[in-house]
Design an enzyme around this catalytic site. Structure first.
Site, PDB file in Angstrom:
ATOM      1  N   GLU A   1       5.100  40.739  -6.301  1.00 42.38           N
ATOM      2  CA  GLU A   1       5.620  39.534  -6.658  1.00 42.38           C
ATOM      3  C   GLU A   1       7.129  39.206  -6.563  1.00 42.38           C
ATOM      4  OE1 GLU A   1       6.240  36.222  -8.244  1.00 42.38           O
ATOM      5  OE2 GLU A   1       4.120  36.745  -8.277  1.00 42.38           O
TER       6      GLU A   1
ATOM      7  N   GLY B   1       2.663  35.833 -13.601  1.00 41.04           N
ATOM      8  CA  GLY B   1       2.034  34.654 -14.097  1.00 41.04           C
ATOM      9  C   GLY B   1       1.873  33.540 -13.399  1.00 41.04           C
ATOM     10  N   GLY B   2       2.953  33.319 -12.456  1.00 42.16           N
ATOM     11  CA  GLY B   2       2.911  32.230 -11.580  1.00 42.16           C
ATOM     12  C   GLY B   2       3.400  30.883 -12.350  1.00 42.16           C
ATOM     13  N   THR B   3       2.769  29.683 -11.824  1.00 40.02           N
ATOM     14  CA  THR B   3       3.248  28.408 -12.163  1.00 40.02           C
ATOM     15  C   THR B   3       2.627  28.335 -13.598  1.00 40.02           C
ATOM     16  OG1 THR B   3       3.295  27.487  -9.981  1.00 40.02           O
ATOM     17  CG2 THR B   3       2.811  25.808 -11.869  1.00 40.02           C
ATOM     18  N   CYS B   4       1.430  28.567 -13.858  1.00 37.66           N
ATOM     19  CA  CYS B   4       0.678  28.327 -15.089  1.00 37.66           C
ATOM     20  C   CYS B   4       1.367  28.863 -16.229  1.00 37.66           C
ATOM     21  CB  CYS B   4      -0.722  28.742 -15.239  1.00 37.66           C
ATOM     22  SG  CYS B   4      -1.606  28.540 -16.612  1.00 37.66           S
TER      23      CYS B   4
ATOM     24  N   HIS C   1     -22.560  16.569 -37.151  1.00 36.93           N
ATOM     25  CA  HIS C   1     -21.851  15.351 -37.588  1.00 36.93           C
ATOM     26  C   HIS C   1     -20.710  15.957 -38.832  1.00 36.93           C
ATOM     27  CE1 HIS C   1     -20.936  11.477 -39.333  1.00 36.93           C
ATOM     28  NE2 HIS C   1     -20.824  11.972 -40.612  1.00 36.93           N
TER      29      HIS C   1
END
Length: 460
Positions: free
Chosen positions: A36, A41-44, A443
């Site tokens: 890395e 974690g990247g973009t997210c 409901h």
């Protein structure tokens, strides 16, 4: 001095798919190197889903507080936003998520985590600094970044992308957003709620042009009702410095020919991070937009190399990236043949109220020539929405009249991003719409109106 190390597998990128695949491979007894170059974690985790949805939550809290009187709640004084605290909260969420991923990776048996920039030397070898790493299997999970098109004057002005927006600790006085699609609209609403004047500039004739016109129109009405200015049909967008910010030149059918803002956000799409990996040295093919060419099982044009996530052009979402991991792991480790073409398109637009989408739009369904059934219901007729005072939007479903299969659905309204999953599950089950139309839902919920809508289908 160059050193060479060998592994069973190399994973480049610690975004959504990479760490999960590393976990499966190391659990199977394989030695894995995960490389890395920046943030786990990247973009997210770092500049996408997690920080933006954290900001959306803060913006919603401010919006709801301003509406307190509608609910009979009295607040003492005007509602303010402390942007530094908003940013700190967002950054805390990001740091925790990023740290948890790194800790998870470093705790895997057989795992070697390397910080650095990987570039191919050959089809089975990558270089990171002075080290050469080799493996019979290499998995690319390198993600994407904001696209910065070569618009006139863009090099002469300061501008923001989604990454830069994460660093703001004061709301812009006037934020001009170029791009009227998913990323741009989420930032538009949240920063309007933080107190900024906001103008959205879109080249097309409507917002989020891939959606049906009534969805685009409803979202525009929602945003404009909050004081956001929308400029459509912007044919020739250009930029120039201005005394108090940036001048955005806009040629539109209506309105002033230019907008002067304190800040400009470019939200005009994404591009893959594939231009600095040395893919040519490995013989890995990319398409004209830079996406790595893969087959239905995510194999690249080079045996032993796979591509996952945003870099392969098969999806631009965290959930599609994770599904890429699942497909690869199933095929390699589980003797369970899976393929990308089995995936049903689904996504959300996280404005308030949110849009949940699955499958075809009505326009796409009509283009198939099939006989259709259409169901639609405004959120004003959904009891839960009325009770919460959030009645904007509608729900809509498109059904194949012959097979009774749901072809697509859009739910714009309260909890629409959650309610849509009933439709998604039915489509994966390949069951007829009557399964839900005869179901009894709880409901009061938004979901309880789905059976009612399906009972009222009409020929298109």
């Amino acid at each position: 001095m160059t050193t060479t190390r060998s592994f069973d597998a190399i994973i480049i990128g610690a975004g959504q798919a990479g760490p999960s695949l590393a976990d499966r491979l190391t659990a199977a007894g394989q030695t894995v190197a995960l490389i890395e170059r920046k943030d786990f974690g990247g973009t997210c985790v770092n500049t996408g889903c997690m920080p933006t949805k954290t900001l959306v939550a803060s913006a919603y809290a401010a919006h709801l507080a301003r509406r307190a009187a509608d609910y009979g709640v009295v607040l003492d004084g005007p509602v303010g936003v402390d942007m530094k605290r908003v940013k700190d909260r967002q950054q805390t969420v990001v740091r925790n998520a990023r740290g948890n991923i790194e800790k998870w990776l470093r705790g895997m048996p057989g795992m070697t985590v390397i910080h650095g920039h990987a570039r191919f030397e050959s089809a089975n070898t990558v270089r990171v600094g002075d080290d050469l790493l080799t493996a019979p299997r290499i998995f690319l999970n390198v993600g994407g970044r904001a696209n910065v098109p070569d618009m006139p004057g863009v090099g002469d002005i300061p501008f923001l992308t989604n990454a830069g927006m994460m660093q703001l600790d004061t709301p812009p006085e006037h934020l001009v957003i170029v791009g009227g699609s998913y990323i741009g609209l989420e930032f538009a609403q949240m920063f309007r709620r933080f107190g900024s004047q906001v103008t959205v500039v879109e080249m097309g004739p409507r917002l989020i042009g891939r959606e049906d016109p009534e969805v685009s129109d409803a979202i525009r009405e929602i945003l404009e009702a909050e004081g956001i200015t929308v400029r459509l049909n912007a044919e020739c967008i250009s930029f120039a410095p201005a005394e108090n910010g940036v001048c955005v030149h806009v040629t539109c059918e209506a309105g002033a020919p230019q907008v002067v803002g304190s800040n400009v956000l470019l939200a005009v799409g994404r591009k893959p991070n594939t231009d600095d990996l040395g893919l040519d040295k490995a013989g890995i093919e990319t398409d004209k937009r830079g996406y790595i060419v893969v087959d239905d099982q995510l194999r690249t044009t080079v045996p032993g190399v796979w591509a996952m996530g945003d870099c392969n052009g098969k999806g631009a979402f965290t959930h599609t990236a994770y599904n890429d991991f699942e497909i690869i792991a199933a095929n390699l480790l589980d003797d369970d043949p899976r393929k990308v073409s089995d995936r049903i398109s689904c996504y959300g637009l996280f404005v308030d109220p949110p849009l949940g989408r699955v499958g075809m739009t009505e326009a796409e369904a009509r283009a198939t020539g099939r006989p259709l059934l259409i169901g639609q219901r405004p959120m004003t007729r959904v009891g839960r929405a009325v009770e919460k005072g959030e009645t904007q939007g509608f729900m809509k479903v498109v059904v194949d009249a012959e097979t009774k299969q749901i072809l697509g659905a859009a739910i714009l309204g309260l909890n629409g991003d959650e309610v849509i999953h009933g439709m998604i599950d039915l489509m994966y089950a390949k069951a007829p719409y009557t399964v839900i139309s005869r179901a009894v839902h709880i409901h009061p919920t938004v979901s309880e109106l789905i059976p009612t809508m399906l009972q009222e289908l009409k020929p298109a």
